[in-house]
Design a protein around this motif. Structure first.
Motif, PDB file in Angstrom:
ATOM      1  N   ALA A 116       1.028  -1.226  -0.104  1.00 21.06           N
ATOM      2  CA  ALA A 116       0.058   0.119  -0.132  1.00 21.06           C
ATOM      3  C   ALA A 116       0.985   1.188   0.088  1.00 21.06           C
ATOM      4  O   ALA A 116       0.561   2.189  -0.531  1.00 21.06           O
ATOM      5  CB  ALA A 116      -0.992   0.169   1.233  1.00 21.06           C
ATOM      6  N   LEU A 117       1.891   1.204   0.703  1.00 25.90           N
ATOM      7  CA  LEU A 117       2.857   2.332   0.818  1.00 25.90           C
ATOM      8  C   LEU A 117       3.514   2.536  -0.382  1.00 25.90           C
ATOM      9  O   LEU A 117       3.558   3.662  -0.817  1.00 25.90           O
ATOM     10  CB  LEU A 117       3.944   2.071   1.947  1.00 25.90           C
ATOM     11  CG  LEU A 117       4.925   3.216   2.142  1.00 25.90           C
ATOM     12  CD1 LEU A 117       4.258   4.239   2.797  1.00 25.90           C
ATOM     13  CD2 LEU A 117       6.236   2.901   3.022  1.00 25.90           C
ATOM     14  N   VAL A 118       4.253   1.632  -1.116  1.00 26.71           N
ATOM     15  CA  VAL A 118       4.635   1.846  -2.455  1.00 26.71           C
ATOM     16  C   VAL A 118       3.820   2.452  -3.569  1.00 26.71           C
ATOM     17  O   VAL A 118       3.989   3.360  -3.981  1.00 26.71           O
ATOM     18  CB  VAL A 118       5.315   0.414  -2.908  1.00 26.71           C
ATOM     19  CG1 VAL A 118       5.890   0.629  -4.460  1.00 26.71           C
ATOM     20  CG2 VAL A 118       6.329   0.021  -2.083  1.00 26.71           C
ATOM     21  N   VAL A 119       2.714   1.797  -3.490  1.00 25.45           N
ATOM     22  CA  VAL A 119       1.404   2.547  -4.490  1.00 25.45           C
ATOM     23  C   VAL A 119       1.132   3.587  -4.263  1.00 25.45           C
ATOM     24  O   VAL A 119       0.929   4.677  -4.964  1.00 25.45           O
ATOM     25  CB  VAL A 119       0.296   1.224  -4.692  1.00 25.45           C
ATOM     26  CG1 VAL A 119      -0.866   1.730  -5.472  1.00 25.45           C
ATOM     27  CG2 VAL A 119       0.715  -0.180  -4.974  1.00 25.45           C
ATOM     28  N   GLY A 120       0.645   3.803  -2.782  1.00 18.62           N
ATOM     29  CA  GLY A 120       0.123   5.096  -2.333  1.00 18.62           C
ATOM     30  C   GLY A 120       1.246   6.311  -2.844  1.00 18.62           C
ATOM     31  O   GLY A 120       0.838   7.392  -3.080  1.00 18.62           O
ATOM     32  N   VAL A 121       2.375   5.917  -2.189  1.00 23.37           N
ATOM     33  CA  VAL A 121       3.479   7.081  -2.448  1.00 23.37           C
ATOM     34  C   VAL A 121       3.721   7.311  -3.923  1.00 23.37           C
ATOM     35  O   VAL A 121       3.715   8.417  -4.144  1.00 23.37           O
ATOM     36  CB  VAL A 121       4.681   6.624  -1.691  1.00 23.37           C
ATOM     37  CG1 VAL A 121       6.039   7.573  -2.035  1.00 23.37           C
ATOM     38  CG2 VAL A 121       4.672   6.745  -0.342  1.00 23.37           C
ATOM     39  N   LEU A 122       3.670   6.360  -4.749  1.00 24.76           N
ATOM     40  CA  LEU A 122       4.007   6.474  -6.025  1.00 24.76           C
ATOM     41  C   LEU A 122       2.708   7.308  -6.777  1.00 24.76           C
ATOM     42  O   LEU A 122       3.076   8.416  -7.268  1.00 24.76           O
ATOM     43  CB  LEU A 122       3.854   5.261  -6.969  1.00 24.76           C
ATOM     44  CG  LEU A 122       4.351   5.345  -8.488  1.00 24.76           C
ATOM     45  CD1 LEU A 122       5.879   5.515  -8.555  1.00 24.76           C
ATOM     46  CD2 LEU A 122       4.231   3.883  -8.931  1.00 24.76           C
ATOM     47  N   VAL A 123       1.514   7.091  -6.398  1.00 23.35           N
ATOM     48  CA  VAL A 123       0.443   7.762  -7.163  1.00 23.35           C
ATOM     49  C   VAL A 123       0.313   9.035  -6.335  1.00 23.35           C
ATOM     50  O   VAL A 123       0.042  10.095  -7.178  1.00 23.35           O
ATOM     51  CB  VAL A 123      -0.837   6.933  -6.715  1.00 23.35           C
ATOM     52  CG1 VAL A 123      -2.092   7.667  -7.070  1.00 23.35           C
ATOM     53  CG2 VAL A 123      -0.805   5.679  -7.357  1.00 23.35           C
ATOM     54  N   GLY A 124       0.451   9.298  -5.103  1.00 20.06           N
ATOM     55  CA  GLY A 124       0.406  10.596  -4.561  1.00 20.06           C
ATOM     56  C   GLY A 124       1.421  11.621  -5.230  1.00 20.06           C
ATOM     57  O   GLY A 124       1.266  12.725  -5.196  1.00 20.06           O
ATOM     58  N   ALA A 125       2.722  10.980  -5.076  1.00 14.97           N
ATOM     59  CA  ALA A 125       3.851  12.039  -5.542  1.00 14.97           C
ATOM     60  C   ALA A 125       3.575  12.208  -7.029  1.00 14.97           C
ATOM     61  O   ALA A 125       3.762  13.413  -7.466  1.00 14.97           O
ATOM     62  CB  ALA A 125       5.077  10.859  -5.386  1.00 14.97           C
ATOM     63  N   LEU A 126       3.100  11.288  -8.037  1.00 11.69           N
ATOM     64  CA  LEU A 126       3.067  11.628  -9.402  1.00 11.69           C
ATOM     65  C   LEU A 126       1.810  12.835  -9.264  1.00 11.69           C
ATOM     66  O   LEU A 126       2.045  13.680 -10.096  1.00 11.69           O
ATOM     67  CB  LEU A 126       2.694  10.375 -10.213  1.00 11.69           C
ATOM     68  CG  LEU A 126       3.803   9.498 -10.442  1.00 11.69           C
ATOM     69  CD1 LEU A 126       3.463   8.297 -11.172  1.00 11.69           C
ATOM     70  CD2 LEU A 126       4.842  10.169 -11.455  1.00 11.69           C
ATOM     71  N   ALA A 127       0.735  12.585  -8.633  1.00  9.75           N
ATOM     72  CA  ALA A 127      -0.345  13.396  -8.746  1.00  9.75           C
ATOM     73  C   ALA A 127      -0.026  14.846  -8.288  1.00  9.75           C
ATOM     74  O   ALA A 127      -0.414  15.983  -8.698  1.00  9.75           O
ATOM     75  CB  ALA A 127      -1.439  12.990  -7.797  1.00  9.75           C
TER      76      ALA A 127
ATOM     77  N   LEU B 282       1.993   5.009   9.096  1.00  4.47           N
ATOM     78  CA  LEU B 282       2.189   3.776   8.929  1.00  4.47           C
ATOM     79  C   LEU B 282       2.036   3.026  10.318  1.00  4.47           C
ATOM     80  O   LEU B 282       1.396   1.817  10.397  1.00  4.47           O
ATOM     81  CB  LEU B 282       3.428   3.643   8.292  1.00  4.47           C
ATOM     82  CG  LEU B 282       3.798   2.395   7.485  1.00  4.47           C
ATOM     83  CD1 LEU B 282       3.043   2.220   6.534  1.00  4.47           C
ATOM     84  CD2 LEU B 282       5.241   2.510   6.972  1.00  4.47           C
ATOM     85  N   THR B 283       2.740   3.538  11.212  1.00  4.04           N
ATOM     86  CA  THR B 283       2.784   2.865  12.475  1.00  4.04           C
ATOM     87  C   THR B 283       1.214   2.763  13.183  1.00  4.04           C
ATOM     88  O   THR B 283       1.033   1.626  13.708  1.00  4.04           O
ATOM     89  CB  THR B 283       3.650   3.536  13.479  1.00  4.04           C
ATOM     90  OG1 THR B 283       3.241   4.862  13.573  1.00  4.04           O
ATOM     91  CG2 THR B 283       5.120   3.565  13.277  1.00  4.04           C
ATOM     92  N   ILE B 284       0.538   3.707  13.007  1.00  3.65           N
ATOM     93  CA  ILE B 284      -0.948   3.612  13.415  1.00  3.65           C
ATOM     94  C   ILE B 284      -1.650   2.441  12.610  1.00  3.65           C
ATOM     95  O   ILE B 284      -2.432   1.519  12.952  1.00  3.65           O
ATOM     96  CB  ILE B 284      -1.659   4.847  13.406  1.00  3.65           C
ATOM     97  CG1 ILE B 284      -0.976   5.664  14.502  1.00  3.65           C
ATOM     98  CG2 ILE B 284      -3.188   4.645  13.830  1.00  3.65           C
ATOM     99  CD1 ILE B 284      -1.398   7.214  14.488  1.00  3.65           C
TER     100      ILE B 284
END
Lengths: 304, 584
Positions: A115-126, A226-228
């Motif tokens: 989720a982190l990899v996908v989310g960061v990639l999508v969020g960063a690009l957007a 992430l920790t939560i």
């Protein structure tokens, strides 16, 4: 001009401070500093260390076979032989709780990593590219966020089939949009800052600006989140297994154990209590860590 | 000065009420509470269970115990209670309320409050009868003509009279609609318009082309031959639905002692006494059936006195509830055999034989069913006509299993699937014991828990055998005391898939032939001989399933409920019209 601190913009600087401290003091010293901030931080670290230890060595150190039935000792109460008692098939609950950590917690780590990899990639690009790309990616994100999380996960898991791999897919689909939203917001705030402008001015490529200057500065809230989320992911994994959509017998996943125990809780309190306790302590541990990190990164609540 | 503890708690409470607690404070106090709860629970449990040295696992068949014998009153006199509600619990919903379509045990238990057969089984017998809608009945010596004399004052709940023409119309509907349990009537009546005759308003005659010694038994079945209102059918039928099945699936118009006032198929049903009932009015004013899916919740409702009857408990709960003085657990022998169906198309004969040797028979009977089951040698229990005691039973032999599976071409590491309905702790335990046995010989068994409705849909739907699991858990009892009726829907090739209950697609021509002969057998000896041949093939020569137990059932009632009589054919049902509550 307001005197109130702009927390969104301060976080990168705070993380920078934390990074500098980690580099200056070394990770161990940083952990000690973090622990000294609050007794609850100590508790959080101890709980997490305990469960990480169980993830790594729980199966190897289990005193009995966690899977093989021994029905002659079914529903045996806690004793010197079976510290946590036995279940309806005579399996040692301590061994199952220890072995189960790698399923319950390990699955949560895998879910959040993806989720982190996908989310960061999508969020960063957007966030960085903006415009049409931002619109398209955020509408896709909204599509996932529009459904209640657990209902969406149940629907996906039920459609794909009942096993742990499909739980990973289902919960990853639920978690990545939150990271995409979070990272996009951070990127939008940071990309206009002076140090990013400076990097561009000296001729840094967009990839370098993103990877070296923007993304590292978005990580503080992501780490806290992430920790939560680890706690919630453990709960969600157990929840799906409890509903029969996740781990299937005889896997000693904690949610599956609790589901099996609910029929026997009147006669065998130990059966439902110990996997439930393991689940509770894991969730509390990661929640305390998340809170501790948030306080640590927040200069307003940080003690020196 | 240090803050005193009560003040600290007061401050905490005030902050909580004002919404001023931080997340960290909530976590901190929640953690303390969470950690202390198991400790307190442990202490309480330790105090409450001083003798908990070993697990409560009796291995003998449970006795009726200290509870009064069925139907008996401990005081010998009838002191009637003022409480005239009887609340029963079901483990799942009843989506189809059409009694000539639903082939479901819970539905039939419900129907006995509001619908009626012509006759019903008397007491605990499976071959003696007592009046229901018919006051008298007789047959000729050849057993080809059966005459029923109906109650002259019988009415349906919609106010229309229930005369011989109405009963005939109802049977024509049952036969012609060809839904669910219609094999109960089609075996005897192929042309209902001709074979059923209304001689006068209260006399009905059934004629059969050959002697039918089991006709009365079939007519007393709780699956199918219940009489519905033809006036309601006429009123609600459509061009696409000439028998108004869709309407009857959601509405109830029978002649029984209770009429429905609320029907929420997945929640509850409420019935009240029907004032125009043709016979003696029953004791209870209302019958309330609640759908409670969770085992633990059903038990809690029984123990708290909120519910008064339930026939759906696992063995562990039954053993525990026998210790509760507020309850009576009434055990009874049944005609039910539980089995594990083996996919006939996916597993060859040697493989099925091998798996039959790998089943943990004794462990299941002793430690999972806790005596609520005994060894059986096939699909026919010893309480059903045709049972042959000379056929041997399997015993667990993993070496033999491995040898046969190897000969069948099964290799170590091969994986098979076992599907069962979630919510049954007993079945889940059996499946895992079977899985462990197979693991010992290097075979992987993947367990698939699915909800009951999904399993029923797969079992009785149109999915081809290739899409079905290797093993499914199930069980069956006959609609009436007859071996053919027990086997035909489950193992005849005419009954595969949606055509019956043969969900494993068992198709053995020799078995088909013998079953066809059994259907028209004329004597008890012929029935026993043919049944024995079929059972031997289905158990040993070409196994159809793993037959692991003849089941003892139990109905749990509140201590003050009287008049309940269990019956090995009417399993998990109630004789509502005879039951009452004693004043305490």
């Amino acid at each position: 001009m307001t005197a109130e601190p702009q927390t969104t913009e301060q976080r990168p600087l705070v993380l920078g401070l934390a990074e500098r401290e980690v580099r200056r003091q070394g990770p161990l010293a940083w952990v000690v500093a973090f622990a000294r901030q609050s007794p609850l931080n100590v508790l959080a670290l101890l709980l997490i260390l305990l469960f990480l230890f169980l993830v790594a060595f729980g199966s190897a150190l289990a005193p009995h076979d966690p899977v093989k039935p021994n029905i002659q000792v079914k529903l045996h109460p806690p004793s010197s032989t079976y510290w946590f008692g036995t279940d309806e098939l005579g399996r040692d609950i301590l061994s199952r709780v220890m072995s189960g950590a790698k399923y319950s917690l390990g699955i949560a780590f895998i879910i959040l990593s993806i989720a982190l990899v996908v989310g960061v990639l999508v969020g960063a690009l957007a966030g960085y590219l903006g415009g049409l790309v931002d619109e398209v990616l955020m509408r896709i994100t909204d599509l996932f966020l529009a459904f209640p999380a657990l209902i969406l996960a149940m629907a996906i898991a039920a459609t794909l089939g009942r096993n742990l791999q499909n739980v990973v897919i289902a919960l990853t689909a639920v978690y990545w949009p939150w990271y995409a939203r979070l990272v996009r917001g951070q990127v939008l705030a940071i990309k206009e800052r002076e140090f990013v402008e400076a990097a561009r001015a000296v001729g840094a490529t967009p990839e370098r600006v993103m990877l070296r200057h923007i993304l590292p500065n978005t990580m503080a809230p992501v780490i806290v989140q992430l920790t939560i989320d680890v706690g919630y992911a453990v709960l969600a994994t157990a929840g799906l297994s409890f509903l029969g959509l996740g781990a299937q017998p005889p896997l000693p996943e904690w949610g599956t154990m609790i589901a099996g125990a609910r029929t026997f809780f009147r006669e065998a309190w130990w059966y439902i209590s110990f996997p439930g306790l393991a689940l509770t302590l894991t969730v509390v541990g990661f929640n305390l860590l998340g809170d501790g990190l948030r306080d640590y990164f927040d200069p307003r609540s940080r003690r020196h | 000065m240090a803050e005193r503890y009560p003040e600290r708690y007061l401050t905490l409470l005030l902050k909580a009420r004002a919404g001023q607690l931080t997340r960290r404070q909530v976590l901190s106090w929640g953690l303390r509470l969470g950690l202390s709860t198991p400790a307190i629970m442990s202490l309480l449990a330790a105090c409450a269970q001083p003798e908990r040295g070993a697990a409560p696992t009796p291995t003998s068949v449970p006795a009726a115990g200290a509870s009064p014998a069925p139907g008996a009153t401990p005081t010998g006199e009838r002191r009637l209670s003022e409480n005239r509600d009887f609340v029963i619990l079901f483990s799942g919903g009843v989506p189809d309320l059409d009694p000539q379509s639903a082939y479901d045990n819970q539905a039939s238990a419900l129907f006995l409050s509001c619908y009626e057969m012509l006759i019903r089984l008397k007491g605990e017998s499976t071959f003696d009868y007592e009046p229901m809608l018919a006051r008298e009945w007789s047959h000729n010596d050849e057993l080809t003509e059966f005459t029923f004399k109906l109650a002259p004052n019988a009415k349906f709940h919609d106010g229309t009279p229930c005369d011989a023409d109405a009963v005939k119309a109802s049977f024509v509907r049952f036969r012609r609609m060809e839904r669910g349990p219609y094999n109960v009537i089609s075996r005897f009546v192929d042309n209902p318009e001709e074979q059923i005759q209304a001689v006068d308003s209260t006399t009905l005659v059934f004629k059969t082309p050959k002697p039918e010694p089991l006709f009365l038994a079939a007519i007393a079945s709780e699956y199918g031959p219940l009489v519905v209102s033809p006036a309601a059918m006429e009123q609600h039928k459509t061009a696409d639905d000439p028998y108004a099945h869709e309407w009857f699936a959601q509405n109830i118009v029978g002649t029984g002692p209770y009429r429905v006032v609320e029907a929420l198929p997945q929640e509850r049903f409420v019935f009240e006494r029907f004032p125009d009932y043709h016979s003696e009015p029953p004791f209870f004013d209302r019958i309330i059936a609640r759908v409670v899916v969770e085992d633990a919740t059903r038990r809690q409702l029984m123990e708290s006195g909120e519910a008064h009857g339930c026939a759906y408990f696992n063995a562990e709960d039954l053993v525990a509830m026998k210790q509760n003085p507020a309850l009576q657990v009434i055990d009874y022998e049944t005609t039910q055999v539980n089995w594990i169906r083996m996919n006939y198309h996916k597993l060859n004969t040697k493989a099925r034989q091998g798996f039959a040797y790998a089943w943990p028979y004794q462990e299941v009977l002793d430690k999972v069913l806790l005596g609520y089951g005994k060894m059986i040698n096939g699909p026919i229990p010893d309480t059903v006509i045709g049972y042959d005691p000379s056929i041997p039973t399997y015993t667990t032999d993993l070496d033999k299993a491995k040898q046969l599976l190897t000969e069948a071409g099964v290799k170590a590491g091969d994986s098979f699937t076992f599907m069962y309905a979630s919510g049954s702790a007993d079945t889940a335990a059996m499946a895992q014991l079977f899985q462990a046995n197979l693991a010992q010989i290097g075979i992987t068994l993947e367990l698939q828990q699915v909800d009951r409705a999904a399993l029923i849909q797969l079992n009785y739907g149109d999915a081809p055998p290739e899409e079905r699991p290797h093993f499914t858990a199930g069980g069956w009892w006959p609609d009436y005391n007859d071996s053919w009726n027990q086997m035909y829907p489950n193992f005849h090739s005419n009954s595969v898939g949606s055509k019956g209950s043969n969900s494993s697609f068992y198709q053995n021509p020799e078995v088909d032939k013998l079953m066809d002969q059994l259907q028209v057998a004329k004597s008890g000896d012929e029935i026993r001989e043919l049944t024995g041949k079929i059972v031997k093939i289905m158990t040993w020569d070409d196994p159809a399933a793993i037959f692991f137990g003849q089941i003892t059932r139990a109905t749990v009632l509140a201590k003050d409920i009287r008049g309940f009589i269990p019956n090995g054919i009417y399993i998990a049902s109630y004789n509502f019209h005879q039951m009452w509550r004693e004043a305490t």
